[in-house]
Design an enzyme around this catalytic site. Structure first.
Site, mmCIF file in Angstrom:
data_model
loop_
_atom_site.group_PDB
_atom_site.id
_atom_site.type_symbol
_atom_site.label_atom_id
_atom_site.label_comp_id
_atom_site.label_asym_id
_atom_site.label_seq_id
_atom_site.Cartn_x
_atom_site.Cartn_y
_atom_site.Cartn_z
ATOM 1 N N SER A 96 0.775 -1.413 -0.035
ATOM 2 C CA SER A 96 0.104 -0.160 0.026
ATOM 3 C C SER A 96 0.938 1.300 0.108
ATOM 4 C CB SER A 96 -0.865 0.020 1.181
ATOM 5 O OG SER A 96 -2.024 -1.227 1.167
ATOM 6 N N ARG A 102 -0.028 8.708 5.735
ATOM 7 C CA ARG A 102 -1.155 7.935 6.254
ATOM 8 C C ARG A 102 -2.410 8.803 6.059
ATOM 9 N NH1 ARG A 102 0.822 3.933 9.521
ATOM 10 N NH2 ARG A 102 3.179 3.669 9.455
ATOM 11 N N HIS A 148 -3.217 7.037 3.011
ATOM 12 C CA HIS A 148 -3.731 5.362 3.044
ATOM 13 C C HIS A 148 -5.025 5.329 3.980
ATOM 14 C CE1 HIS A 148 -3.181 1.699 5.473
ATOM 15 N NE2 HIS A 148 -2.742 1.221 4.519
#
Length: 226
Positions: free
Chosen positions: A23, A46, A49
């Site tokens: 990822s 993040r 993500h």
């Protein structure tokens, strides 16, 4: 004894560490984050993500050295005051540098009843219960615009200043406005000097807020595999 896994006709990655690594490899291949300073690159990764939106990074707004100052506060033992249980659950406790307390007051005695009596959200009432822990704490909002507005009202009325505010309320009513007021008050208003990380527009959410905390808590260098 557990049964062996069934045969699968589908080809997909099963290992959780491999999924995470792939990822972030894809995020780093697609996102252009070189303009972001220091730990903001890790925060952006993040948040991307958490939202699966490469363009989420373009909505981030932050004051100078904000993630580094949040990291310093966590290293000094600052508690994390969060507006939602989803934020609390999304924070990876083993990443926290000093086993920092994560505090959510939504279920405190009397919060629900007071919210009903006053015609306000539980989240806003719960923030009022932060008063004794607020000084030098890291405040994290991933859900409720009313909670962020209430904190700003408290601060403008003389409440102790927190170490930092991470403002990621999400939604159609009040989210954009609360984050805009946060940034204006911190950058050009009477709350100047409080480190802030936020997003423009409707985007945000508990996963994004927790992801930002996790990136900062790790002190992750851009390019590291999480």
């Amino acid at each position: 004894m557990s049964a062996p896994p069934a045969q699968s006709a589908f080809d997909y990655i099963r290992d959780p560490d491999a999924i995470s690594a792939e990822s972030f490899r894809r995020i780093r291949a697609e996102a252009r984050l070189g303009h972001l300073p220091g730990l903001m690159q890790a925060v952006a990764e993040r948040v991307i993500h958490a939202t699966a939106l490469i363009e989420a990074a373009d909505h981030l707004r932050f004051s100078e050295d904000a993630p580094e100052r949040v990291r310093a506060a966590l290293e000094s033992g600052a508690p994390l005051l969060v507006d939602a249980h989803m934020v609390a659950r999304g924070i990876t406790r083993r990443f926290l540098p000093t086993d920092n307390a994560v505090i959510c007051r939504l279920d405190d005695d009397g919060v629900a009843a007071q919210a009903q009596t006053r015609g306000e959200t539980r989240s806003a009432i719960a923030v009022e219960r932060w008063a004794d822990d607020l000084e030098d704490a890291v405040c994290v909002f991933g859900n409720a615009p009313t909670a962020l507005f209430r904190l700003l009202e408290m601060l403008l009325n003389g409440a102790p200043k927190p170490a930092a505010i991470l403002g990621f309320p999400v939604g159609f009513v009040g989210a954009q406005e609360s984050k805009q007021v946060l940034f204006e008050q911190v950058m050009n208003g009477p709350l100047s000097g409080i480190p802030v990380i936020t997003m423009t527009g409707r985007l945000g959410g508990s996963a994004a807020a927790a992801g930002a905390v996790n990136a900062i808590a790790l002190g992750q260098n851009p390019g590291d595999i999480p």
